[in-house]
Design a protein around this motif. Structure first.
Motif, PDB file in Angstrom:
ATOM      1  N   GLY A 464       1.107  -0.946   0.510  1.00  0.00           N
ATOM      2  CA  GLY A 464      -0.318  -0.132   0.264  1.00  0.00           C
ATOM      3  C   GLY A 464       0.529   1.438   0.017  1.00  0.00           C
ATOM      4  O   GLY A 464       1.647   1.461  -0.997  1.00  0.00           O
ATOM      5  N   ARG A 465       0.639   2.489   0.390  1.00  0.00           N
ATOM      6  CA  ARG A 465       1.745   3.226   1.119  1.00  0.00           C
ATOM      7  C   ARG A 465       2.858   3.375   2.188  1.00  0.00           C
ATOM      8  O   ARG A 465       3.455   4.307   2.494  1.00  0.00           O
ATOM      9  CB  ARG A 465       0.153   5.052   1.771  1.00  0.00           C
ATOM     10  N   GLN A 466       2.454   1.778   2.604  1.00  0.00           N
ATOM     11  CA  GLN A 466       3.546   1.552   3.795  1.00  0.00           C
ATOM     12  C   GLN A 466       4.984   1.183   3.012  1.00  0.00           C
ATOM     13  O   GLN A 466       4.799  -0.140   2.564  1.00  0.00           O
ATOM     14  CB  GLN A 466       2.940   1.277   5.262  1.00  0.00           C
ATOM     15  N   HIS A 467       6.447   1.233   3.867  1.00  0.00           N
ATOM     16  CA  HIS A 467       7.084  -0.015   3.348  1.00  0.00           C
ATOM     17  C   HIS A 467       7.325  -0.498   4.518  1.00  0.00           C
ATOM     18  O   HIS A 467       7.931   0.225   5.696  1.00  0.00           O
ATOM     19  CB  HIS A 467       8.565   1.479   3.271  1.00  0.00           C
ATOM     20  N   GLN A 468       7.882  -2.048   3.700  1.00  0.00           N
ATOM     21  CA  GLN A 468       7.807  -2.908   5.355  1.00  0.00           C
ATOM     22  C   GLN A 468       9.445  -3.285   4.925  1.00  0.00           C
ATOM     23  O   GLN A 468       9.536  -3.723   3.753  1.00  0.00           O
ATOM     24  CB  GLN A 468       6.492  -3.511   5.459  1.00  0.00           C
ATOM     25  N   LYS A 469       9.353  -4.211   5.786  1.00  0.00           N
ATOM     26  CA  LYS A 469      10.798  -5.220   5.813  1.00  0.00           C
ATOM     27  C   LYS A 469      10.587  -6.442   5.312  1.00  0.00           C
ATOM     28  O   LYS A 469       9.659  -6.831   6.213  1.00  0.00           O
ATOM     29  CB  LYS A 469      11.731  -4.568   6.751  1.00  0.00           C
ATOM     30  N   ARG A 470      10.907  -7.074   4.942  1.00  0.00           N
ATOM     31  CA  ARG A 470      10.850  -8.561   4.022  1.00  0.00           C
ATOM     32  C   ARG A 470      11.805  -9.469   4.106  1.00  0.00           C
ATOM     33  O   ARG A 470      12.677  -8.755   3.538  1.00  0.00           O
ATOM     34  CB  ARG A 470       9.973  -9.020   2.811  1.00  0.00           C
ATOM     35  N   TYR A 471      11.548 -10.873   4.834  1.00  0.00           N
ATOM     36  CA  TYR A 471      13.310 -11.272   4.475  1.00  0.00           C
ATOM     37  C   TYR A 471      12.750 -12.610   4.173  1.00  0.00           C
ATOM     38  O   TYR A 471      11.800 -13.045   3.292  1.00  0.00           O
ATOM     39  CB  TYR A 471      13.890 -11.997   6.037  1.00  0.00           C
ATOM     40  N   VAL A 472      13.836 -13.276   2.939  1.00  0.00           N
ATOM     41  CA  VAL A 472      13.735 -14.462   2.517  1.00  0.00           C
ATOM     42  C   VAL A 472      14.481 -15.879   3.124  1.00  0.00           C
ATOM     43  O   VAL A 472      15.695 -15.533   3.236  1.00  0.00           O
ATOM     44  CB  VAL A 472      14.206 -14.356   1.011  1.00  0.00           C
ATOM     45  N   ALA A 473      13.534 -16.227   3.016  1.00  0.00           N
ATOM     46  CA  ALA A 473      14.398 -17.917   3.732  1.00  0.00           C
ATOM     47  C   ALA A 473      14.677 -18.687   2.739  1.00  0.00           C
ATOM     48  O   ALA A 473      14.336 -19.019   1.649  1.00  0.00           O
ATOM     49  CB  ALA A 473      13.117 -18.469   5.054  1.00  0.00           C
ATOM     50  N   LEU A 474      16.165 -19.450   2.374  1.00  0.00           N
ATOM     51  CA  LEU A 474      16.432 -19.814   1.458  1.00  0.00           C
ATOM     52  C   LEU A 474      17.195 -21.536   2.056  1.00  0.00           C
ATOM     53  O   LEU A 474      17.046 -22.022   3.161  1.00  0.00           O
ATOM     54  CB  LEU A 474      18.090 -19.353   1.357  1.00  0.00           C
ATOM     55  N   PHE A 475      16.278 -22.121   1.591  1.00  0.00           N
ATOM     56  CA  PHE A 475      15.843 -23.402   2.195  1.00  0.00           C
ATOM     57  C   PHE A 475      16.300 -24.401   0.679  1.00  0.00           C
ATOM     58  O   PHE A 475      15.916 -23.852  -0.507  1.00  0.00           O
ATOM     59  CB  PHE A 475      13.982 -24.143   2.105  1.00  0.00           C
ATOM     60  N   THR A 476      17.615 -25.048   0.875  1.00  0.00           N
ATOM     61  CA  THR A 476      18.524 -25.698  -0.380  1.00  0.00           C
ATOM     62  C   THR A 476      17.988 -26.939   0.294  1.00  0.00           C
ATOM     63  O   THR A 476      18.166 -27.508   1.053  1.00  0.00           O
ATOM     64  CB  THR A 476      19.878 -24.909  -0.451  1.00  0.00           C
ATOM     65  N   CYS A 477      18.058 -28.079  -1.072  1.00  0.00           N
ATOM     66  CA  CYS A 477      18.709 -29.338  -0.704  1.00  0.00           C
ATOM     67  C   CYS A 477      19.649 -30.226  -0.449  1.00  0.00           C
ATOM     68  O   CYS A 477      20.843 -29.484  -1.249  1.00  0.00           O
ATOM     69  CB  CYS A 477      17.967 -30.420  -1.977  1.00  0.00           C
ATOM     70  N   VAL A 572      19.750  -7.947 -11.411  1.00  0.00           N
ATOM     71  CA  VAL A 572      19.356  -7.256 -12.571  1.00  0.00           C
ATOM     72  C   VAL A 572      17.902  -7.156 -12.395  1.00  0.00           C
ATOM     73  O   VAL A 572      17.542  -5.803 -13.614  1.00  0.00           O
ATOM     74  CB  VAL A 572      19.386  -8.957 -12.959  1.00  0.00           C
ATOM     75  N   THR A 573      16.718  -7.843 -11.911  1.00  0.00           N
ATOM     76  CA  THR A 573      15.148  -7.255 -12.126  1.00  0.00           C
ATOM     77  C   THR A 573      14.667  -6.260 -11.190  1.00  0.00           C
ATOM     78  O   THR A 573      14.180  -5.772 -11.112  1.00  0.00           O
ATOM     79  CB  THR A 573      15.080  -9.019 -12.029  1.00  0.00           C
ATOM     80  N   LEU A 574      15.324  -6.241  -9.643  1.00  0.00           N
ATOM     81  CA  LEU A 574      14.685  -5.668  -8.723  1.00  0.00           C
ATOM     82  C   LEU A 574      15.780  -4.319  -8.342  1.00  0.00           C
ATOM     83  O   LEU A 574      16.858  -4.232  -7.654  1.00  0.00           O
ATOM     84  CB  LEU A 574      15.051  -6.399  -7.286  1.00  0.00           C
ATOM     85  N   ARG A 575      14.876  -3.186  -9.616  1.00  0.00           N
ATOM     86  CA  ARG A 575      16.266  -1.888  -9.445  1.00  0.00           C
ATOM     87  C   ARG A 575      15.264  -0.775  -8.318  1.00  0.00           C
ATOM     88  O   ARG A 575      15.651  -0.023  -8.281  1.00  0.00           O
ATOM     89  CB  ARG A 575      15.961  -1.573 -10.936  1.00  0.00           C
ATOM     90  N   GLU A 576      14.011  -1.155  -7.884  1.00  0.00           N
ATOM     91  CA  GLU A 576      12.966  -0.105  -7.496  1.00  0.00           C
ATOM     92  C   GLU A 576      12.406  -0.882  -6.173  1.00  0.00           C
ATOM     93  O   GLU A 576      12.267  -2.126  -6.606  1.00  0.00           O
ATOM     94  CB  GLU A 576      12.356   0.869  -8.184  1.00  0.00           C
ATOM     95  N   MET A 577      11.589  -0.040  -5.156  1.00  0.00           N
ATOM     96  CA  MET A 577      10.953  -0.768  -4.424  1.00  0.00           C
ATOM     97  C   MET A 577      10.236  -1.569  -5.227  1.00  0.00           C
ATOM     98  O   MET A 577       9.008  -0.505  -5.175  1.00  0.00           O
ATOM     99  CB  MET A 577      10.815  -0.164  -3.594  1.00  0.00           C
ATOM    100  N   PRO A 578       9.878  -2.792  -4.852  1.00  0.00           N
ATOM    101  CA  PRO A 578       8.675  -3.303  -6.001  1.00  0.00           C
ATOM    102  C   PRO A 578       7.758  -3.461  -4.729  1.00  0.00           C
ATOM    103  O   PRO A 578       7.710  -3.284  -3.458  1.00  0.00           O
ATOM    104  CB  PRO A 578       9.161  -5.200  -5.843  1.00  0.00           C
ATOM    105  N   GLU A 579       6.329  -4.499  -5.122  1.00  0.00           N
ATOM    106  CA  GLU A 579       5.220  -4.078  -4.598  1.00  0.00           C
ATOM    107  C   GLU A 579       5.448  -6.164  -4.029  1.00  0.00           C
ATOM    108  O   GLU A 579       6.500  -6.531  -3.673  1.00  0.00           O
ATOM    109  CB  GLU A 579       4.065  -4.451  -5.543  1.00  0.00           C
ATOM    110  N   GLY A 580       4.432  -6.160  -2.881  1.00  0.00           N
ATOM    111  CA  GLY A 580       4.759  -7.452  -2.092  1.00  0.00           C
ATOM    112  C   GLY A 580       4.459  -8.763  -3.413  1.00  0.00           C
ATOM    113  O   GLY A 580       5.623  -9.613  -3.194  1.00  0.00           O
TER     114      GLY A 580
END
Length: 724
Positions: A464-477, A572-580
């Motif tokens: 929306g109009r808010q900026h929130q932090k998101r983390y990435v959980a990396l699962f690897t086999c 390469v693809t994430l150049r600006e603040m994206p939406e969720g």
């Protein structure tokens, strides 16, 4: 006392000392009493204690022989001595294991040629209690004979025209003819006294059978009267000199007796070069040795010590190779810059030929062997003097004074073995990579059966109009190296549990490996700990084994590399603040890109199969079938209507789009077992270098070398030392 009670040691001493014979004219009889008294001392008999049976038997025998002295009449007049034409003084010496004796005789020759021999005086002594060799006792007898001859000359008004000393010991004659300087102190001191009183030509050899002094060193004679040869002298003295006994073999060739002194040359007394590790210390020690040897001579110093070492080096070469001079001639034919010169010290010195005619210090430097220890020490000293300079600087300085054969290889070897240079050039060693865990080698298992979990981020996402932090959980086999990404709303326990549950909906893991949260920074430490504990409880409820890996092990460095690969794909693809939703889509595309990376060698040959990727284990092929079909569709010029989009999706062949292609996965597992797993045998260091064998084989030069200690910093900023 003969036949009476057994005597004590005190009575034996009283009886023996009651015999008054100052000139020892009856020495063959009286010396036996002294031997008996010495035997009582060896047995430890007390003064008032009766002697043992053996001593008592010898004592009775001596008393019987002593009765012969009652009838003995010794003439004290020297017949024909006053009017003799020639007077000679003959001294006989002899020794045995227990007695040594000497006797002197006048030999006079009258005008009519008649010869008379008369006993002058004698002396007999028992050997000391300390065990002494027979040659030493013979030498003691010779010294005693010299003293008897001197006493005879001093106490008589007439002087002998000639003196002759007789001994049956060839060893003593060898010592006298050799001189006192060649023997040890015991022999040397007595030979010095003999040399002062006599001449070497006055000593002669006599057989034991004709040596009258031998009568005093044996048992008392059975018949001892004035007709005994002890008083008349040997029979050969009444014959001309031509008939006297003489030594037929060379006396100087007698075998060594152990009394010889080891003669040491000045050069041999120099310090051993192989025991020194410093050229300056060797030079000063040599100068000190020469100063001690020749203290009174001036001019010996460091320069003289260096010349003495050169002399010794030349002698050592001659001992190792007696034909070195012939070898030198062959070398000079090959190398015209070498010539031979003899200096004032009378040893051969090899010098390099030079056109310099004046007396210059660089004129003809000495030619030396590069393998000699002295040369190695000198090169090491020059290397240290030049502040551990390199090969060129050291070579230039060494050749100013020495012409070293194989100069550059010698200097390289010395610099290579220099401990300080090795420490300066040393680099800290890197520990080897740890062994692969069993989860990395669990083939023919479902993908994501053994999972490695890691968090990275955060990313700023627009909600929306808010900026929130998101983390990435990396699962690897851990087995197939495939990755699965889930978006975590934060570091809370609920977000961690939801991410794990979404992953479990796709695959049921058996084990989950994660770190201890040390990759999170200061403020996130507590939240990360809470998230890990909550996730572990959820995994335990679903019968999942949760394990923790140690901090920063080299065997788990691939987790960090996968994070870098995903970040590189997103950059390469994430150049600006994206939406969720956009962030989730880009994250899944990055997941597909990373899973398409090759695990084996990519061949450009048409006959070879395509490279093995994680998608082969997950989907059965390198890319999704729906993607392959969408690539053949041409993009429409105008956006299609909804019914057109539905027609396109209906036209896709979904029969080739299973969740998991069993045949392709089986083929991928076979290829992975044959090509991918063997590639993981090599150990890699932290710098990324691969070594088939981590510990290299040491060369012969490195065996026995002292370990090198290197000071370096560890990953936490502390100091630590490593050895190589």
């Amino acid at each position: 006392m003969l036949g009476q009670k057994r005597p004590t040691k005190r009575e034996i001493l009283r009886t023996a000392m009651s015999v008054f014979d100052p000139l020892d004219l009856a020495a063959p009889l009286t010396i036996a009493a002294k031997r008996i008294l010495q035997a009582t001392w060896k047995l430890g008999t007390d003064w008032d204690e009766e002697v043992p049976d053996d001593v008592y038997k010898d004592w009775n025998t001596w008393l019987e022989h002593l009765q012969a002295l009652k009838k003995l009449d010794i003439p004290r007049c020297y017949p024909g001595c006053t009017h003799a034409v020639k007077r000679e003084l003959h001294t006989f010496v002899d020794a045995s294991e227990h007695t040594y004796a000497a006797s002197t005789y006048w030999r006079t020759t009258a005008a009519d040629g008649s010869i008379n021999v008369s006993l002058v005086m004698a002396k007999a002594r028992v050997a000391p209690l300390k065990i002494t060799s027979v040659p030493r006792l013979e030498l003691q007898a010779a010294v005693m004979g010299v003293r008897l001859a001197r006493c005879t000359e001093e106490d008589h008004d007439v002087k002998p025209d000639q003196r002759v000393f007789w001994t049956d010991s060839r060893t003593v004659l060898t010592w006298i003819k050799t001189g006192a300087r060649a023997y040890k102190p015991f022999v040397a001191h007595r030979l010095a006294e003999i040399e002062e009183e006599t001449k070497t030509t006055e000593w002669r050899w006599v057989p034991t059978a004709h040596n009258v002094a031998d009568d005093a060193t044996r048992e008392p004679p059975a018949y001892f009267d004035q007709a005994h040869r002890w008083f008349r002298g040997p029979e050969f003295l009444r014959h001309p000199k031509e008939e006297w006994p003489s030594e037929t073999r060379a006396i100087a060739r007698s075998p060594p007796t152990g009394e010889e002194r080891t003669r040491t040359d000045i050069i041999q007394a120099l310090p051993d070069i192989t025991r020194f590790s410093s050229w300056q210390r060797l030079r000063r020690a040599t100068a000190r040795a020469l100063q001690f040897i020749d203290r009174c001579k001036a001019g010996r110093g460091l320069r003289e010590g260096t010349h003495a070492i050169s002399h010794r080096r030349t002698q050592k070469t001659e001992q190792n190779d007696p034909n070195w001079r012939q070898t030198l001639k062959k070398v000079k034919k090959i190398d015209k810059t070498i010539h031979t010169s003899a200096n004032k010290r009378k040893f051969v010195l090899l010098e390099a030929s030079s056109r310099i005619g004046c007396n210059h210090r660089n004129k003809g430097p000495p030619v030396v062997d590069g393998h000699h220890p002295y040369v190695r020490l000198y090169v090491q000293a020059v290397h240290e003097q030049l502040h551990h300079a390199g090969v060129e600087a050291t070579t230039n300085e060494v050749r100013q004074r020495l012409w070293v054969l194989r100069m550059r290889p010698t200097i390289r070897t010395v610099i290579k073995n220099c401990l300080r240079c090795r420490i300066r050039r040393a680099t800290p060693g890197e520990p080897p990579t740890g062994n692969l865990p069993a989860a990395r080698l669990a083939h023919h298992q479902r993908p994501f059966s053994y999972v490695g979990l890691d968090y990275y981020g955060p990313y700023n996402v627009a909600i929306g109009r808010q900026h929130q932090k998101r983390y990435v959980a990396l699962f690897t086999c851990l087995t197939t190296r495939a990755v699965h990404l889930e978006v975590a709303g934060g570091l809370s326990a609920d977000s961690a549990i939801l991410a794990i549950r979404r992953m479990m909906a796709r695959s049921a893991p058996v084990e989950i490996w994660s770190d201890n949260g040390t990759n999170f920074h200061g403020a996130d430490a507590e939240l990360q700990k809470t998230a890990r504990e909550a996730a572990a409880q959820e995994a335990s409820a679903r019968a999942i084994d949760w394990r923790y890996i140690p901090p920063a092990p080299l065997s788990w460095v691939e987790l960090g590399r996968l994070v870098q690969s995903i970040k590189r794909a997103l950059a390469v693809t994430l150049r600006e603040m994206p939406e969720g939703r956009v962030f989730t889509t880009l994250l899944l595309e990055a997941e597909y890109t990373v899973n398409s990376r090759p695990l084996t060698h990519v061949s450009v040959s048409a006959d070879d199969p395509e490279a093995l990727t994680p998608n082969h284990f997950y989907w059965g092929s390198g890319c999704l079938p729906v993607v392959q079909q969408l690539r053949h569709l041409r993009p429409p010029a105008v956006a299609p209507r909804p019914e057109t989009r539905r027609h396109v999706l209906d036209s896709l062949d979904t029969s080739t789009y299973p969740r998991c292609n069993t045949g392709g996965s089986r083929n991928a597992w076979m290829r992975g077992r044959d090509s991918h797993i063997p590639r993981q045998r090599r150990r890699s260091s932290s710098s990324g270098h691969h070594n088939e064998y981590w510990y290299p084989t040491m060369s012969d030069e490195e065996v026995g070398r002292a370990p090198e200690i290197k000071d370096c910093e560890n990953r936490n900023g502390g100091r630590m030392c490593t050895t190589e």
